[in-house]
Write an enzyme that holds these catalytic residues in place. Sequence first.
Site, short mmCIF file in Angstrom:
data_model
loop_
_atom_site.label_atom_id
_atom_site.label_comp_id
_atom_site.label_asym_id
_atom_site.label_seq_id
_atom_site.Cartn_x
_atom_site.Cartn_y
_atom_site.Cartn_z
N SER A 15 -4.46 3.05 6.33
CA SER A 15 -4.11 2.36 7.43
C SER A 15 -2.59 1.87 7.38
CB SER A 15 -4.77 0.97 7.66
OG SER A 15 -4.75 0.28 6.53
N ASP A 36 -8.35 4.99 -1.25
CA ASP A 36 -8.25 3.79 -0.55
C ASP A 36 -9.42 2.89 -1.00
OD1 ASP A 36 -7.61 1.41 0.87
OD2 ASP A 36 -6.39 2.58 2.38
N ASP A 53 -11.62 0.64 -5.40
CA ASP A 53 -10.88 -0.68 -5.61
C ASP A 53 -9.72 -0.55 -6.69
OD1 ASP A 53 -9.98 -3.29 -5.59
OD2 ASP A 53 -11.85 -4.02 -6.06
N ASN A 79 1.46 4.10 -2.70
CA ASN A 79 1.77 3.43 -1.69
C ASN A 79 0.87 1.98 -1.46
OD1 ASN A 79 2.14 2.46 1.49
ND2 ASN A 79 0.03 2.85 1.12
N TYR A 143 4.15 -10.94 -5.99
CA TYR A 143 4.08 -9.53 -5.05
C TYR A 143 5.63 -9.23 -5.48
CZ TYR A 143 5.05 -6.83 -1.11
OH TYR A 143 5.59 -5.44 -0.43
N LYS A 147 6.72 -5.54 -7.68
CA LYS A 147 7.23 -4.73 -6.82
C LYS A 147 8.53 -4.39 -7.35
CE LYS A 147 4.72 -3.48 -3.27
NZ LYS A 147 4.19 -2.07 -3.05
#
Length: 243
Positions: A15, A36, A53, A79, A143, A147
């Site tokens: 998605s 995924d 997972d 991703n 996060y 990143k």
Amino acid sequence: MIEARQFTLVTGGSSGIGRAICEALLAQGRSVLNLDYRAPAWHHDQLVSLQADLTKQDAIEAAAHEIASKYTVIALVNNAGATRPGSIDTANMADLDDVVGLHLRAPILLTQACLPALRASGQGRIVNISSRAALGKPERIVYSATKAGLIGLTRTLAQELGADGITVNAVAPGPIATELFKNSNPEGAPQTQRILDSILVKRLGTPEDVARAALFFLAPENGFVTGQVLYVCGGTTLGVAPI
């Protein structure tokens, strides 16, 4: 038995941005391997999907072993990700463990698993999906930190793998109109309007905007671009010191 086709491996391709990248690659006639935690609700003859997972090391290792033993991966798009909002006052180590798994451990282990095929191709491609938040974003402690770490990984891998013909680059999206974004920022809400006001082009990005950037780095003919970060952000990074 090893699958005869050559694949581009995309994590989190069921998605959102990952799906857009998968669909863009499939439109080019490529075979795509999607990894995924959930199966996609869409199908394509050249799409193979595996489930794991990627917050869990044992699951990553099992998936990496299966991929290395069964598939020839000549390009890798790391991703898969998760935001886990929180400030320094509220951040917890369970969230940190999850995003380290997604943003750092999975890319490292999957890169290791795919390296023989990437090297053998002579023009392997790795694209890491980072974030504009790597430059700093309140309420995104774990996060933004991970990143930013993914950008460091990108630059180091580019130095280590360039002699093998492998390029390694990062795409760092800004505000993108995914379902996850819309759930956190409902249309018409004050915080959503503040985000829109900060975007120079006066619109949210789309998953397809990010996919087009990834395709540039993945193209076999773009072998002279490596170690770079492309901010797909509508101009929101202007005036912010780059990493």
